[in-house]
Design a protein around this motif. Structure first.
Motif, short mmCIF file in Angstrom:
data_model
loop_
_atom_site.label_atom_id
_atom_site.label_comp_id
_atom_site.label_asym_id
_atom_site.label_seq_id
_atom_site.Cartn_x
_atom_site.Cartn_y
_atom_site.Cartn_z
N ARG A 135 31.79 43.77 35.65
CA ARG A 135 31.80 43.96 33.98
C ARG A 135 32.03 45.55 33.90
N GLY A 136 33.04 45.49 32.90
CA GLY A 136 33.21 46.86 32.53
C GLY A 136 32.15 47.72 32.08
N ARG A 137 32.16 49.05 32.44
CA ARG A 137 31.12 49.87 32.12
C ARG A 137 31.26 50.58 30.51
N PRO A 138 30.35 50.87 30.02
CA PRO A 138 30.57 51.36 28.62
C PRO A 138 31.58 52.56 28.58
N GLY A 139 32.68 52.65 28.00
CA GLY A 139 33.56 53.54 27.80
C GLY A 139 34.48 53.41 28.95
N GLU A 140 34.54 52.48 29.87
CA GLU A 140 35.32 52.43 31.09
C GLU A 140 36.82 52.02 30.76
N ARG A 141 37.72 52.62 31.37
CA ARG A 141 39.25 52.33 31.12
C ARG A 141 39.85 51.69 32.31
N ALA A 142 40.91 50.90 31.92
CA ALA A 142 41.50 50.04 32.85
C ALA A 142 41.71 50.61 34.30
N GLY A 143 42.26 52.03 34.16
CA GLY A 143 42.46 52.71 35.29
C GLY A 143 41.19 53.03 36.05
N ASP A 144 40.16 53.01 35.70
CA ASP A 144 38.94 53.36 36.46
C ASP A 144 38.42 51.75 36.85
N PHE A 145 38.57 50.78 36.20
CA PHE A 145 38.07 49.53 36.18
C PHE A 145 38.71 48.73 37.61
N THR A 146 40.16 49.29 37.56
CA THR A 146 40.97 48.46 38.33
C THR A 146 40.49 48.80 39.84
N PRO A 147 40.37 50.31 40.27
CA PRO A 147 39.99 50.25 41.73
C PRO A 147 38.58 49.62 42.16
N ARG A 148 37.81 49.31 41.24
CA ARG A 148 36.66 48.71 41.55
C ARG A 148 36.72 47.24 41.65
N ILE A 149 37.70 46.69 41.17
CA ILE A 149 38.09 45.21 41.21
C ILE A 149 38.99 45.09 42.69
N GLU A 150 39.66 45.87 42.84
CA GLU A 150 40.47 45.94 44.28
C GLU A 150 39.54 46.11 45.39
N GLU A 151 38.46 46.88 45.18
CA GLU A 151 37.69 47.27 46.35
C GLU A 151 36.89 46.01 46.40
N ALA A 152 36.32 45.35 45.43
CA ALA A 152 35.65 44.16 45.43
C ALA A 152 36.25 42.99 46.26
N VAL A 153 37.62 42.88 45.84
CA VAL A 153 38.39 41.64 46.71
C VAL A 153 38.57 42.27 47.99
#
Length: 264
Positions: free
Chosen positions: A239-257
């Motif tokens: 889940r997105g963190r408070p105030g998180e932008r797509a540019g910050d969330f994307t690396p977390r998703i990529e790392e998880a995959v």
């Protein structure tokens, strides 16, 4: 996916299915309902065949029947499919964005089969508008059998179509690399999936596909002989963190995959 969907339509009785739904089909050259996630701008000259009708009640029922009677037996006959973690989606209780690596036209059918009949009933798969929706005879079968919706890879008018599907309770499968990998190696993720999830307030489920490239690489239209092994692994929802932008969330998703891939 094109050859597989053609086979499915033939087995499911295309002459009976499409005429029954023809009144719902849009006219040639309808404008795309929305472009790639990530903001306005881009090429609005590109026109695609809309397929909103494939999420109607009758079309959804037909798709469910085709997937049970044809898709599952076909994949089982051609592949040795292993599924891990699909039960993680049950705790979400609403729509989600499923983000997977992408190297084969097998990827979408394999994810749908791994989800099972109940979980996949309200799942829509993002597909390239300039490839699958440039002509009706690709747009209609891929939408009816796989549940695809058009996504503009070259930019467009924002994320209206994708956001509307999430708001209507549909989960989305998005291949965040923006296209198939022609080497089998995962490429950097684009920000669209993260943007959609943050905007809609829904979780992202990372999905790792192992073996689809070897089973049916690009430019091959049918799985390789010998029932190659393919695995689908669903990770813990992010889940997105408070105030998180797509540019910050994307690396977390990529790392998880990437981690799921490394351990699958």
């Amino acid at each position: 996916m094109t050859t597989l969907t053609t086979t499915l339509m033939a087995a499911g009785g295309r002459r009976r299915v499409l005429p029954a739904l023809r009144g719902r089909l849009p006219g040639r050259g309808a404008a795309a309902p929305g472009g790639a996630p990530g903001g306005p701008g881009g090429d609005d000259q590109h026109r695609v065949h809309r397929n909103d009708w494939v999420r109607s009640g009758p079309a959804t029922a037909v798709r469910s029947a085709l997937q049970r009677a044809v898709l599952h037996p076909l994949l089982t006959a051609e592949l040795r499919l292993e599924v891990h973690g699909a039960e993680r989606l049950d705790a979400i209780g609403g729509p989600a964005v499923l983000v997977a690596n992408h190297s084969s036209h097998l990827d979408a059918p394999v994810i749908l089969d791994a989800l099972g009949p109940r979980r996949r009933r309200r799942v829509a798969v993002a597909a390239a508008a300039d490839y699958f929706f440039d002509v009706w005879w690709r747009a209609a079968p891929s939408g009816l059998v796989i549940g695809t919706f058009p996504l503009e890879r070259r930019g467009g008018r924002g994320a209206q179509a994708s956001s509307k599907l999430l708001a209507d309770g549909w989960s989305l499968v998005i291949f965040a690399e923006g296209g198939r990998s022609y080497t089998g190696e995962m490429r950097p993720f684009k920000k669209g999936a993260a943007y959609l999830a943050l905007e809609a307030g829904v979780p992202v489920v990372p999905v790792a596909l192992r073996g689809t490239y070897e089973a049916m690489p690009p430019k091959q239209n049918w799985p390789s002989k010998g029932r190659p092994r393919v695995s689908v692994t669903f990770g813990e929802p992010l889940r997105g963190r408070p105030g998180e932008r797509a540019g910050d969330f994307t690396p977390r998703i990529e790392e998880a995959v990437a981690k799921l891939l490394a351990n699958s």
